[in-house]
Design a protein around this motif. Structure first.
Motif, PDB file in Angstrom:
ATOM      1  N   TRP A 232       0.649  -1.320  -0.271  1.00 53.64           N
ATOM      2  CA  TRP A 232      -0.395   0.083   0.134  1.00 53.64           C
ATOM      3  C   TRP A 232       0.896   1.339   0.273  1.00 53.64           C
ATOM      4  O   TRP A 232       0.472   2.381  -0.601  1.00 53.64           O
ATOM      5  N   ALA A 233       1.691   1.485   0.308  1.00 52.75           N
ATOM      6  CA  ALA A 233       2.798   2.614   0.271  1.00 52.75           C
ATOM      7  C   ALA A 233       3.142   3.146  -0.614  1.00 52.75           C
ATOM      8  O   ALA A 233       4.134   3.626  -1.090  1.00 52.75           O
ATOM      9  N   PHE A 234       3.358   2.247  -2.360  1.00 54.33           N
ATOM     10  CA  PHE A 234       3.536   1.800  -3.376  1.00 54.33           C
ATOM     11  C   PHE A 234       2.538   2.893  -4.040  1.00 54.33           C
ATOM     12  O   PHE A 234       2.967   2.821  -4.981  1.00 54.33           O
ATOM     13  N   ILE A 235       1.211   2.993  -3.634  1.00 55.80           N
ATOM     14  CA  ILE A 235      -0.041   2.985  -4.078  1.00 55.80           C
ATOM     15  C   ILE A 235       0.154   4.430  -4.912  1.00 55.80           C
ATOM     16  O   ILE A 235       0.286   4.038  -6.638  1.00 55.80           O
ATOM     17  N   PRO A 236       1.058   5.775  -4.904  1.00 52.55           N
ATOM     18  CA  PRO A 236       1.506   6.610  -5.323  1.00 52.55           C
ATOM     19  C   PRO A 236       2.373   6.365  -6.896  1.00 52.55           C
ATOM     20  O   PRO A 236       1.844   6.794  -8.113  1.00 52.55           O
ATOM     21  N   VAL A 237       3.371   5.820  -5.794  1.00 50.37           N
ATOM     22  CA  VAL A 237       4.352   5.026  -7.700  1.00 50.37           C
ATOM     23  C   VAL A 237       3.353   4.540  -8.360  1.00 50.37           C
ATOM     24  O   VAL A 237       4.309   4.626  -9.870  1.00 50.37           O
ATOM     25  N   ASN A 238       3.229   3.291  -8.160  1.00 52.45           N
ATOM     26  CA  ASN A 238       2.241   1.974  -9.162  1.00 52.45           C
ATOM     27  C   ASN A 238       1.467   2.822  -9.726  1.00 52.45           C
ATOM     28  O   ASN A 238       1.353   2.640 -11.039  1.00 52.45           O
ATOM     29  N   LEU A 239      -0.026   3.511  -9.065  1.00 50.76           N
ATOM     30  CA  LEU A 239      -0.677   4.610 -10.118  1.00 50.76           C
ATOM     31  C   LEU A 239       0.166   5.619 -10.867  1.00 50.76           C
ATOM     32  O   LEU A 239      -0.528   5.538 -12.182  1.00 50.76           O
ATOM     33  N   LEU A 240       1.038   6.070 -11.349  1.00 55.75           N
ATOM     34  CA  LEU A 240       1.922   7.301 -11.493  1.00 55.75           C
ATOM     35  C   LEU A 240       2.554   6.258 -12.872  1.00 55.75           C
ATOM     36  O   LEU A 240       2.415   6.484 -13.809  1.00 55.75           O
ATOM     37  N   LEU A 241       2.870   5.095 -12.478  1.00 55.42           N
ATOM     38  CA  LEU A 241       3.561   3.497 -13.312  1.00 55.42           C
ATOM     39  C   LEU A 241       2.530   3.240 -14.544  1.00 55.42           C
ATOM     40  O   LEU A 241       2.481   3.516 -15.289  1.00 55.42           O
ATOM     41  N   GLU A 242       1.936   3.410 -13.695  1.00 62.22           N
ATOM     42  CA  GLU A 242       0.668   2.087 -14.565  1.00 62.22           C
ATOM     43  C   GLU A 242      -0.238   3.609 -15.306  1.00 62.22           C
ATOM     44  O   GLU A 242      -0.659   3.033 -16.251  1.00 62.22           O
ATOM     45  N   GLY A 243      -0.351   4.301 -14.987  1.00 62.84           N
ATOM     46  CA  GLY A 243      -1.003   5.323 -15.357  1.00 62.84           C
ATOM     47  C   GLY A 243      -0.230   5.899 -16.419  1.00 62.84           C
ATOM     48  O   GLY A 243      -1.090   5.788 -18.209  1.00 62.84           O
ATOM     49  N   VAL A 244       0.661   5.649 -16.991  1.00 67.90           N
ATOM     50  CA  VAL A 244       1.736   6.253 -18.167  1.00 67.90           C
ATOM     51  C   VAL A 244       1.092   5.689 -18.996  1.00 67.90           C
ATOM     52  O   VAL A 244       1.190   5.185 -20.109  1.00 67.90           O
ATOM     53  N   SER A 245       1.300   3.972 -18.335  1.00 64.80           N
ATOM     54  CA  SER A 245       1.379   2.924 -19.490  1.00 64.80           C
ATOM     55  C   SER A 245       0.746   2.494 -20.043  1.00 64.80           C
ATOM     56  O   SER A 245       0.561   2.436 -20.848  1.00 64.80           O
ATOM     57  N   LEU A 246      -1.044   3.159 -18.779  1.00 66.21           N
ATOM     58  CA  LEU A 246      -2.082   2.914 -19.692  1.00 66.21           C
ATOM     59  C   LEU A 246      -2.717   4.388 -20.766  1.00 66.21           C
ATOM     60  O   LEU A 246      -2.925   3.808 -21.627  1.00 66.21           O
ATOM     61  N   LEU A 247      -1.619   5.410 -20.160  1.00 61.20           N
ATOM     62  CA  LEU A 247      -2.560   6.718 -21.478  1.00 61.20           C
ATOM     63  C   LEU A 247      -1.366   6.606 -22.503  1.00 61.20           C
ATOM     64  O   LEU A 247      -1.548   6.888 -23.647  1.00 61.20           O
ATOM     65  N   SER A 248      -0.527   5.665 -22.786  1.00 55.93           N
ATOM     66  CA  SER A 248       0.790   5.871 -23.704  1.00 55.93           C
ATOM     67  C   SER A 248       0.415   4.561 -24.792  1.00 55.93           C
ATOM     68  O   SER A 248       0.465   4.990 -25.511  1.00 55.93           O
ATOM     69  N   LYS A 249      -0.924   4.277 -24.636  1.00 53.50           N
ATOM     70  CA  LYS A 249      -1.362   2.720 -25.372  1.00 53.50           C
ATOM     71  C   LYS A 249      -1.673   3.765 -26.398  1.00 53.50           C
ATOM     72  O   LYS A 249      -1.402   3.282 -28.109  1.00 53.50           O
ATOM     73  N   PRO A 250      -2.840   4.506 -26.052  1.00 50.90           N
ATOM     74  CA  PRO A 250      -4.244   4.716 -27.568  1.00 50.90           C
ATOM     75  C   PRO A 250      -2.366   5.781 -28.005  1.00 50.90           C
ATOM     76  O   PRO A 250      -3.593   6.351 -28.959  1.00 50.90           O
ATOM     77  N   ILE A 251      -2.210   6.798 -27.135  1.00 50.14           N
ATOM     78  CA  ILE A 251      -1.594   8.520 -28.080  1.00 50.14           C
ATOM     79  C   ILE A 251      -0.180   7.178 -28.442  1.00 50.14           C
ATOM     80  O   ILE A 251      -0.095   7.757 -29.912  1.00 50.14           O
ATOM     81  N   SER A 252       0.539   6.096 -28.538  1.00 44.70           N
ATOM     82  CA  SER A 252       1.760   5.552 -29.250  1.00 44.70           C
ATOM     83  C   SER A 252       0.833   4.865 -31.327  1.00 44.70           C
ATOM     84  O   SER A 252       0.942   5.277 -31.632  1.00 44.70           O
ATOM     85  N   LEU A 253      -1.015   4.701 -30.281  1.00 44.05           N
ATOM     86  CA  LEU A 253      -1.137   3.523 -31.693  1.00 44.05           C
ATOM     87  C   LEU A 253      -1.470   4.611 -32.226  1.00 44.05           C
ATOM     88  O   LEU A 253      -1.898   4.757 -33.627  1.00 44.05           O
ATOM     89  N   GLY A 254      -1.952   6.187 -31.926  1.00 47.60           N
ATOM     90  CA  GLY A 254      -2.660   6.818 -33.092  1.00 47.60           C
ATOM     91  C   GLY A 254      -1.462   7.464 -33.703  1.00 47.60           C
ATOM     92  O   GLY A 254      -1.550   7.442 -35.070  1.00 47.60           O
ATOM     93  N   LEU A 255      -0.172   8.196 -33.200  1.00 50.26           N
ATOM     94  CA  LEU A 255       0.411   8.924 -33.149  1.00 50.26           C
ATOM     95  C   LEU A 255       1.375   7.869 -34.652  1.00 50.26           C
ATOM     96  O   LEU A 255       2.133   8.699 -35.572  1.00 50.26           O
ATOM     97  N   ARG A 256       1.417   6.285 -34.266  1.00 48.91           N
ATOM     98  CA  ARG A 256       2.166   5.967 -34.896  1.00 48.91           C
ATOM     99  C   ARG A 256       1.613   5.803 -36.365  1.00 48.91           C
ATOM    100  O   ARG A 256       2.812   5.896 -37.115  1.00 48.91           O
TER     101      ARG A 256
END
Length: 317
Positions: A232-256
């Motif tokens: 639970w102590a790493f929730i902010p770090v996990n949310l940042l890492l997984e959020g960036v990974s999730l948002l990068s999927k549509p952005i990279s898919l469309g821009l490619r």
């Protein structure tokens, strides 16, 4: 061709047929207030561009398209915005819809004419495409789903048809549109970042839908907050890492997809600027043949990544 005219040629071919939804005016397009005054100016030997600077003009409206009164008034030093919430790219949207219905009509016609006996060439071709897509889906997506195979087929063929428009002669459709009174017209929808990012955003929404269906909202929340560090102590770090990974999927898919098709269209435009026709053909034909591979490959990559993302969203882990 001089530098200023070359810049104008490139700018004109990269300009979308945009309509401002606030007043239904055509972006960077004007019409003369007095048609008699404008015709008199043209009759005196001046060009249309020169006459538009000497006579009174007003914005061209949506209902004026096709009447022959609209002329381009594009200032290269002040480019229109690529993404603008107040404008609608009629050419990209219209061609996308037409190509979508063309895909449905061709496949529906092939299915209706299919036979259990000796298949026709068209039937063999359609069956080959469907088998190729089905094999790709089954090799990546391990769950049972009635949506994923039709979705993959639609994504592949629709994007393929959009990309295929890039093989048309660069001046063919824009010049025909100009003769019909339409000042701008781009024929490659996948070279419009609005189209590619919109399609990628739809895949992004499906990622949520598949995740909620297979692991639930609670499980999806845990995948964002308790991964990769299960504490639970790493929730902010996990949310940042997984959020960036999730948002990068549509952005990279469309821009490619957008980047590859925009670059291909730009190369065709630059080849058309070359001085001699035989030089244009010498470079245009090899590039067009090579571009067929790019057209197919980009549609395939978009389809495969769509299947992969939805497969990852369906994993219970």
């Amino acid at each position: 061709m001089s530098g200023s005219s070359s810049q104008g040629y490139i700018s004109h071919h990269l300009h979308f047929l945009q309509v401002d939804l606030r007043d239904l005016s055509v972006v960077d397009s004007v019409k003369p207030v007095s048609s008699q005054e404008f015709d008199a100016c043209v009759s005196s030997g001046s060009s249309h561009e020169q006459c538009l600077t000497t006579v009174a003009v007003e914005k061209c409206k949506l209902f004026d398209l096709g009447s022959g009164v609209c002329y381009s008034s594009h200032n290269e030093s002040k480019e229109s915005q690529i993404v603008n919430p107040y404008t609608l790219n009629l050419d990209s949207l219209g061609i996308s819809i037409v190509l979508g219905f063309l895909f449905l009509w061709l496949f529906r016609r092939a299915v209706k004419k299919s036979t259990s006996g000796v298949p026709s060439k068209a039937q063999c071709f359609i069956e080959m495409i469907m088998e190729f897509v089905q094999n790709t889906v089954t090799s990546i997506f391990k769950r049972k789903s009635k949506l994923i195979a039709p979705l993959a087929l639609t994504v592949f063929m629709w994007i393929f048809f959009m990309n295929l428009m890039d093989l048309l002669p660069i001046d063919l459709i824009p010049e025909l549109a100009k003769k019909l009174g339409v000042p701008y017209f781009r024929v490659v929808p996948s070279a419009d970042v609005n189209v590619t990012l919109s399609m990628a955003f739809c895949i992004f929404l499906l990622i949520f839908a598949f995740s909620f269906k297979n692991i639930g909202v609670k499980g999806f929340t845990k995948s964002l907050t308790l991964h990769p560090f299960h504490h639970w102590a790493f929730i902010p770090v996990n949310l940042l890492l997984e959020g960036v990974s999730l948002l990068s999927k549509p952005i990279s898919l469309g821009l490619r997809l957008f980047g590859n098709m925009y670059a291909g269209e730009m190369i065709f435009i630059l080849i058309a600027l070359l001085p001699l026709w035989w030089i244009q053909w010498t470079l245009n034909v090899p590039w067009a043949l090579f571009h067929i591979l790019i057209v197919t490959l980009q549609a395939f990559i978009f389809m495969v990544l769509t299947i992969v993302y939805l497969s990852m969203a369906s994993e219970e882990d």
